[in-house]
Enzyme design. Structure first.
Site, PDB file in Angstrom:
ATOM      1  N   LYS A  11       0.837  -1.207   0.000  1.00  0.00           N
ATOM      2  CA  LYS A  11       0.000   0.000   0.000  1.00  0.00           C
ATOM      3  C   LYS A  11       0.876   1.263   0.000  1.00  0.00           C
ATOM      4  O   LYS A  11       2.095   1.182   0.237  1.00  0.00           O
ATOM      5  CB  LYS A  11      -0.913  -0.043   1.233  1.00  0.00           C
ATOM      6  N   TYR A  51     -12.209  -3.091  -3.683  1.00  0.00           N
ATOM      7  CA  TYR A  51     -12.781  -2.986  -2.334  1.00  0.00           C
ATOM      8  C   TYR A  51     -14.308  -2.956  -2.337  1.00  0.00           C
ATOM      9  O   TYR A  51     -14.918  -2.419  -1.400  1.00  0.00           O
ATOM     10  CB  TYR A  51     -12.221  -1.756  -1.622  1.00  0.00           C
ATOM     11  N   PHE A  59     -15.137   3.336   6.976  1.00  0.00           N
ATOM     12  CA  PHE A  59     -13.755   3.572   6.554  1.00  0.00           C
ATOM     13  C   PHE A  59     -13.572   3.492   5.036  1.00  0.00           C
ATOM     14  O   PHE A  59     -12.453   3.601   4.542  1.00  0.00           O
ATOM     15  CB  PHE A  59     -12.803   2.588   7.252  1.00  0.00           C
ATOM     16  N   ARG A  87      -1.510 -14.342   4.346  1.00  0.00           N
ATOM     17  CA  ARG A  87      -2.317 -13.689   5.388  1.00  0.00           C
ATOM     18  C   ARG A  87      -1.641 -13.843   6.762  1.00  0.00           C
ATOM     19  O   ARG A  87      -1.668 -12.925   7.581  1.00  0.00           O
ATOM     20  CB  ARG A  87      -3.730 -14.269   5.421  1.00  0.00           C
ATOM     21  N   THR A  93      -5.500  -7.300  10.733  1.00  0.00           N
ATOM     22  CA  THR A  93      -5.746  -5.973  10.136  1.00  0.00           C
ATOM     23  C   THR A  93      -5.235  -4.829  11.011  1.00  0.00           C
ATOM     24  O   THR A  93      -4.641  -3.871  10.495  1.00  0.00           O
ATOM     25  CB  THR A  93      -7.268  -5.796   9.905  1.00  0.00           C
ATOM     26  N   ARG A 104       2.687  -6.602   9.484  1.00  0.00           N
ATOM     27  CA  ARG A 104       1.973  -5.512  10.158  1.00  0.00           C
ATOM     28  C   ARG A 104       2.405  -5.374  11.614  1.00  0.00           C
ATOM     29  O   ARG A 104       2.535  -4.253  12.132  1.00  0.00           O
ATOM     30  CB  ARG A 104       0.467  -5.765  10.061  1.00  0.00           C
ATOM     31  N   ASN A 118      -1.700  -0.196   7.076  1.00  0.00           N
ATOM     32  CA  ASN A 118      -1.093  -1.456   7.514  1.00  0.00           C
ATOM     33  C   ASN A 118      -0.225  -2.147   6.455  1.00  0.00           C
ATOM     34  O   ASN A 118      -0.083  -3.357   6.442  1.00  0.00           O
ATOM     35  CB  ASN A 118      -2.184  -2.391   8.050  1.00  0.00           C
ATOM     36  N   HIS A 121      -1.854  -5.515   1.498  1.00  0.00           N
ATOM     37  CA  HIS A 121      -3.114  -6.230   1.272  1.00  0.00           C
ATOM     38  C   HIS A 121      -2.755  -7.646   0.834  1.00  0.00           C
ATOM     39  O   HIS A 121      -1.779  -7.841   0.108  1.00  0.00           O
ATOM     40  CB  HIS A 121      -3.912  -5.568   0.136  1.00  0.00           C
ATOM     41  N   GLU A 132      -9.131 -10.559  -7.776  1.00  0.00           N
ATOM     42  CA  GLU A 132      -8.213  -9.428  -7.575  1.00  0.00           C
ATOM     43  C   GLU A 132      -7.041  -9.464  -8.554  1.00  0.00           C
ATOM     44  O   GLU A 132      -6.577  -8.418  -9.011  1.00  0.00           O
ATOM     45  CB  GLU A 132      -7.715  -9.436  -6.125  1.00  0.00           C
TER      46      GLU A 132
HETATM   47  P1  IDP Z   1      -7.576  -6.921   5.539  1.00  0.00           P
HETATM   48  O1  IDP Z   1      -6.747  -5.956   4.739  1.00  0.00           O
HETATM   49  O2  IDP Z   1      -6.860  -7.393   6.778  1.00  0.00           O
HETATM   50  O3  IDP Z   1      -8.146  -8.045   4.713  1.00  0.00           O
HETATM   51  P2  IDP Z   1     -10.244  -5.742   5.457  1.00  0.00           P
HETATM   52  O4  IDP Z   1     -11.301  -5.986   6.479  1.00  0.00           O
HETATM   53  O5  IDP Z   1     -10.398  -6.392   4.123  1.00  0.00           O
HETATM   54  O6  IDP Z   1      -8.830  -6.101   6.102  1.00  0.00           O
HETATM   55  O7  IDP Z   1     -10.174  -4.160   5.268  1.00  0.00           O
HETATM   56  C1  IDP Z   1      -9.473  -3.577   4.183  1.00  0.00           C
HETATM   57  C2  IDP Z   1      -8.607  -2.462   4.705  1.00  0.00           C
HETATM   58  O8  IDP Z   1      -9.442  -1.410   5.219  1.00  0.00           O
HETATM   59  C3  IDP Z   1      -7.715  -2.843   5.884  1.00  0.00           C
HETATM   60  O9  IDP Z   1      -6.509  -3.459   5.512  1.00  0.00           O
HETATM   61  C4  IDP Z   1      -7.489  -1.496   6.527  1.00  0.00           C
HETATM   62  O10 IDP Z   1      -6.534  -0.730   5.800  1.00  0.00           O
HETATM   63  C5  IDP Z   1      -8.841  -0.843   6.385  1.00  0.00           C
HETATM   64  N1  IDP Z   1      -9.751  -1.117   7.513  1.00  0.00           N
HETATM   65  C6  IDP Z   1     -10.431  -2.271   7.769  1.00  0.00           C
HETATM   66  N2  IDP Z   1     -11.182  -2.174   8.884  1.00  0.00           N
HETATM   67  C7  IDP Z   1     -11.004  -0.924   9.351  1.00  0.00           C
HETATM   68  C8  IDP Z   1     -11.541  -0.206  10.483  1.00  0.00           C
HETATM   69  O11 IDP Z   1     -12.331  -0.709  11.268  1.00  0.00           O
HETATM   70  N3  IDP Z   1     -11.111   1.075  10.642  1.00  0.00           N
HETATM   71  C9  IDP Z   1     -10.238   1.679   9.784  1.00  0.00           C
HETATM   72  N4  IDP Z   1      -9.722   1.044   8.703  1.00  0.00           N
HETATM   73  C10 IDP Z   1     -10.086  -0.241   8.486  1.00  0.00           C
HETATM   74 MG    MG Z   2      -9.477  -7.883   3.074  1.00  0.00          MG
END
Ligand code: IDP
Ligand code: MG
Length: 139
Positions: A11, A51, A59, A87, A93, A104, A118, A121, A132
């Protein structure tokens, strides 16, 4: 299980901080193969596809803005169970509580922003990976 492919994104925070090599090194040291990679600046249409599952969440808009805030690196990694394996390498996350030893957990923290920054992805299922990879690399 047969060999899989997953989509990894470094990212904008990871690129800005010079962590592209660190991410790739961890993927390769684990034994996965990098089979394709490119740097790009994502636009809204590509990110809306990527997304789609998060549309409408609080968010979502900050996530889109953040992901467009600078170049990203898209990587296809290959290997047995690489989707699950990456993962685990990435960690959870929330970088504050992500396990030390993960990308992370070792390299990111809460910066007080609306969207969690973080570094990476990683696709979360074979269906997501296929979808994707097509978004970022075509067929
Ligand atoms: P992941 O990247 O661990 O799969 P996802 O739930 O798919 O997590 O969310 C996509 C991205 O959105 C996350 O990597 C993070 O950057 C952001 N994100 C997810 N949940 C939150 C939240 O509750 N608050 C703020 N940002 C979030
Ligand atoms: Mg995800």
């Amino acid at each position: 299980m047969s060999s899989q492919q997953t989509l990894i994104l470094v990212k904008p925070d990871g690129v800005k901080r010079g962590l592209v090599g660190e991410v790739i090194a961890r993927v390769e040291r684990k034994g996965y193969k990098v089979s394709n990679l490119k740097m790009l600046t994502a636009d809204k249409s590509i990110l809306a596809k990527h997304y789609a599952e998060h549309e409408g969440k609080p968010f979502y808009e900050p996530l889109m803005e953040f992901m467009m805030s600078g170049p990203i690196v898209a990587i296809i990694a290959e290997g047995e169970r690489v989707i699950e394996g990456f993962r685990k390498l990435a960690g959870t996350t929330d970088p504050t509580t992500a396990e030390p030893g993960t990308i992370r957990g070792d390299l990111a923290r809460d910066m007080g922003t609306k969207v969690v920054q973080n570094i990476v992805h990683g696709s979360d299922s074979p269906e997501s990976a296929e979808r994707e990879i097509k978004i970022f690399f075509g067929n």
